[in-house]
Write a protein that holds these residues in place. Structure first.
Motif, PDB file in Angstrom:
ATOM      1  N   LEU A  72       7.765 -11.937 -42.590  1.00  0.00           N
ATOM      2  CA  LEU A  72       8.133 -10.857 -43.492  1.00  0.00           C
ATOM      3  C   LEU A  72       8.479 -11.469 -44.843  1.00  0.00           C
ATOM      4  O   LEU A  72       9.318 -12.377 -44.924  1.00  0.00           O
ATOM      5  CB  LEU A  72       9.333 -10.083 -42.941  1.00  0.00           C
ATOM      6  N   ASN A  73       7.828 -10.998 -45.890  1.00  0.00           N
ATOM      7  CA  ASN A  73       8.077 -11.476 -47.244  1.00  0.00           C
ATOM      8  C   ASN A  73       8.481 -10.296 -48.106  1.00  0.00           C
ATOM      9  O   ASN A  73       7.959  -9.197 -47.953  1.00  0.00           O
ATOM     10  CB  ASN A  73       6.814 -12.125 -47.840  1.00  0.00           C
ATOM     11  N   GLY A  74       9.394 -10.530 -49.021  1.00  0.00           N
ATOM     12  CA  GLY A  74       9.822  -9.472 -49.922  1.00  0.00           C
ATOM     13  C   GLY A  74      10.088 -10.027 -51.312  1.00  0.00           C
ATOM     14  O   GLY A  74      10.415 -11.202 -51.473  1.00  0.00           O
ATOM     15  N   GLN A  75       9.935  -9.153 -52.303  1.00  0.00           N
ATOM     16  CA  GLN A  75      10.165  -9.578 -53.681  1.00  0.00           C
ATOM     17  C   GLN A  75      10.630  -8.363 -54.475  1.00  0.00           C
ATOM     18  O   GLN A  75      10.111  -7.255 -54.307  1.00  0.00           O
ATOM     19  CB  GLN A  75       8.864 -10.126 -54.280  1.00  0.00           C
ATOM     20  N   ALA A  76      11.617  -8.548 -55.327  1.00  0.00           N
ATOM     21  CA  ALA A  76      12.085  -7.488 -56.225  1.00  0.00           C
ATOM     22  C   ALA A  76      12.093  -8.058 -57.639  1.00  0.00           C
ATOM     23  O   ALA A  76      12.399  -9.233 -57.850  1.00  0.00           O
ATOM     24  CB  ALA A  76      13.475  -7.042 -55.826  1.00  0.00           C
ATOM     25  N   GLN A  77      11.777  -7.189 -58.607  1.00  0.00           N
ATOM     26  CA  GLN A  77      11.676  -7.659 -59.987  1.00  0.00           C
ATOM     27  C   GLN A  77      12.196  -6.558 -60.918  1.00  0.00           C
ATOM     28  O   GLN A  77      11.925  -5.377 -60.717  1.00  0.00           O
ATOM     29  CB  GLN A  77      10.208  -7.969 -60.296  1.00  0.00           C
ATOM     30  N   HIS A  78      12.950  -6.960 -61.929  1.00  0.00           N
ATOM     31  CA  HIS A  78      13.474  -6.015 -62.912  1.00  0.00           C
ATOM     32  C   HIS A  78      13.107  -6.516 -64.303  1.00  0.00           C
ATOM     33  O   HIS A  78      13.304  -7.694 -64.607  1.00  0.00           O
ATOM     34  CB  HIS A  78      14.991  -5.893 -62.784  1.00  0.00           C
ATOM     35  N   GLN A  79      12.587  -5.626 -65.158  1.00  0.00           N
ATOM     36  CA  GLN A  79      12.263  -5.994 -66.534  1.00  0.00           C
ATOM     37  C   GLN A  79      13.219  -5.280 -67.477  1.00  0.00           C
ATOM     38  O   GLN A  79      13.551  -4.107 -67.282  1.00  0.00           O
ATOM     39  CB  GLN A  79      10.822  -5.610 -66.865  1.00  0.00           C
ATOM     40  N   SER A  80      13.613  -5.978 -68.516  1.00  0.00           N
ATOM     41  CA  SER A  80      14.550  -5.388 -69.484  1.00  0.00           C
ATOM     42  C   SER A  80      13.803  -4.562 -70.528  1.00  0.00           C
ATOM     43  O   SER A  80      12.579  -4.528 -70.563  1.00  0.00           O
ATOM     44  CB  SER A  80      15.365  -6.496 -70.155  1.00  0.00           C
ATOM     45  N   ASP A  81      14.539  -3.916 -71.446  1.00  0.00           N
ATOM     46  CA  ASP A  81      13.976  -3.048 -72.486  1.00  0.00           C
ATOM     47  C   ASP A  81      13.559  -3.829 -73.723  1.00  0.00           C
ATOM     48  O   ASP A  81      13.552  -3.296 -74.822  1.00  0.00           O
ATOM     49  CB  ASP A  81      15.011  -1.999 -72.904  1.00  0.00           C
ATOM     50  N   VAL A  82      13.192  -5.058 -73.616  1.00  0.00           N
ATOM     51  CA  VAL A  82      12.841  -5.862 -74.783  1.00  0.00           C
ATOM     52  C   VAL A  82      11.545  -5.365 -75.403  1.00  0.00           C
ATOM     53  O   VAL A  82      11.411  -5.291 -76.617  1.00  0.00           O
ATOM     54  CB  VAL A  82      12.726  -7.355 -74.395  1.00  0.00           C
ATOM     55  N   THR A  83      10.599  -4.976 -74.619  1.00  0.00           N
ATOM     56  CA  THR A  83       9.320  -4.514 -75.169  1.00  0.00           C
ATOM     57  C   THR A  83       9.269  -2.994 -75.163  1.00  0.00           C
ATOM     58  O   THR A  83       9.816  -2.334 -74.276  1.00  0.00           O
ATOM     59  CB  THR A  83       8.151  -5.056 -74.341  1.00  0.00           C
ATOM     60  N   SER A  84       8.597  -2.436 -76.145  1.00  0.00           N
ATOM     61  CA  SER A  84       8.373  -0.992 -76.168  1.00  0.00           C
ATOM     62  C   SER A  84       6.995  -0.733 -76.771  1.00  0.00           C
ATOM     63  O   SER A  84       6.497  -1.526 -77.569  1.00  0.00           O
ATOM     64  CB  SER A  84       9.459  -0.277 -76.974  1.00  0.00           C
ATOM     65  N   VAL A  85       6.402   0.387 -76.444  1.00  0.00           N
ATOM     66  CA  VAL A  85       5.067   0.734 -76.914  1.00  0.00           C
ATOM     67  C   VAL A  85       5.229   1.930 -77.884  1.00  0.00           C
ATOM     68  O   VAL A  85       5.648   3.008 -77.468  1.00  0.00           O
ATOM     69  CB  VAL A  85       4.151   1.080 -75.737  1.00  0.00           C
ATOM     70  N   PRO A  86       4.884   1.774 -79.198  1.00  0.00           N
ATOM     71  CA  PRO A  86       5.094   2.862 -80.160  1.00  0.00           C
ATOM     72  C   PRO A  86       3.963   3.887 -80.192  1.00  0.00           C
ATOM     73  O   PRO A  86       3.973   4.796 -81.019  1.00  0.00           O
ATOM     74  CB  PRO A  86       5.185   2.111 -81.480  1.00  0.00           C
ATOM     75  N   PHE A  87       2.984   3.790 -79.367  1.00  0.00           N
ATOM     76  CA  PHE A  87       1.844   4.723 -79.397  1.00  0.00           C
ATOM     77  C   PHE A  87       2.214   6.034 -78.719  1.00  0.00           C
ATOM     78  O   PHE A  87       2.861   6.028 -77.675  1.00  0.00           O
ATOM     79  CB  PHE A  87       0.632   4.097 -78.712  1.00  0.00           C
ATOM     80  N   PRO A  88       1.724   7.147 -79.309  1.00  0.00           N
ATOM     81  CA  PRO A  88       2.006   8.423 -78.655  1.00  0.00           C
ATOM     82  C   PRO A  88       1.169   8.562 -77.374  1.00  0.00           C
ATOM     83  O   PRO A  88       0.022   8.148 -77.316  1.00  0.00           O
ATOM     84  CB  PRO A  88       1.594   9.474 -79.684  1.00  0.00           C
ATOM     85  N   GLY A  89       1.769   9.083 -76.353  1.00  0.00           N
ATOM     86  CA  GLY A  89       1.091   9.299 -75.085  1.00  0.00           C
ATOM     87  C   GLY A  89       1.043   8.064 -74.196  1.00  0.00           C
ATOM     88  O   GLY A  89       0.490   8.112 -73.110  1.00  0.00           O
TER      89      GLY A  89
END
Length: 160
Positions: A72-89
């Motif tokens: 049994l293998n498991g992995q959890a990952q969390h990304q911070s709000d450092v990047t954002s995408v300014p494109f609409p939609g």
């Protein structure tokens, strides 16, 4: 009498001393009782049981190799709000990702298992025969001491 036979006779006398003290109360010495007492005090007599148990555990391990192996293998990952995408939609990616996997391995065919079990049984038989030979030598020492004592007792009675 050479040194080896003297040493063997003395060691047999030391091994037989407790049996002789018990036998004096009944005033009869029996060869079977003396052999049994000498073998009970010999550490090699326990070796046969240990070899059998050791072989049984090895054979059990060989049989356990057929069983499936689960992983049994498991992995959890969390990304911070450092990047954002300014494109609409544009869809913002999830900040948390989880991954889990379960794997099962089964050995379908093992051509070496039968010969390994046969080799283990042969090794047990060989080790057991080696221990039996050593214990037979111990019995021979007891026999020699017993019949020497019997001969000396007969000579003492003739001279008395």
């Amino acid at each position: 009498m050479n040194r080896l036979s003297t040493t063997a006779a003395l060691s047999a006398a030391l091994l037989l001393a407790p049996a002789l003290s018990r036998a004096q109360s009944s005033d009869t010495l029996r060869l079977v009782d003396l052999q049994r007492a000498a073998l009970a005090r010999d550490p090699r007599s326990a070796q046969a049981r240990l070899l059998t148990e050791q072989s049984r555990l090895r054979l059990e391990n060989l049989r356990a190799e057929r069983l499936p192996v689960l992983g049994l293998n498991g992995q959890a990952q969390h990304q911070s709000d450092v990047t954002s995408v300014p494109f609409p939609g544009a869809v913002m990616p999830f900040k948390d990702t989880y991954d889990a996997s379960l794997a099962a391995r089964v050995r379908l065919f093992d051509p070496s298992r039968g010969p390994r079990e046969s080799a283990e049984r042969a090794q047990l038989a060989e080790s057991g025969a080696r221990v039996d030979a050593a214990l037979h030598a111990q019995r021979q020492v007891v026999n020699d001491a017993f019949f020497t004592a019997l001969l000396l007792d007969g000579q003492r009675q003739v001279l008395a």
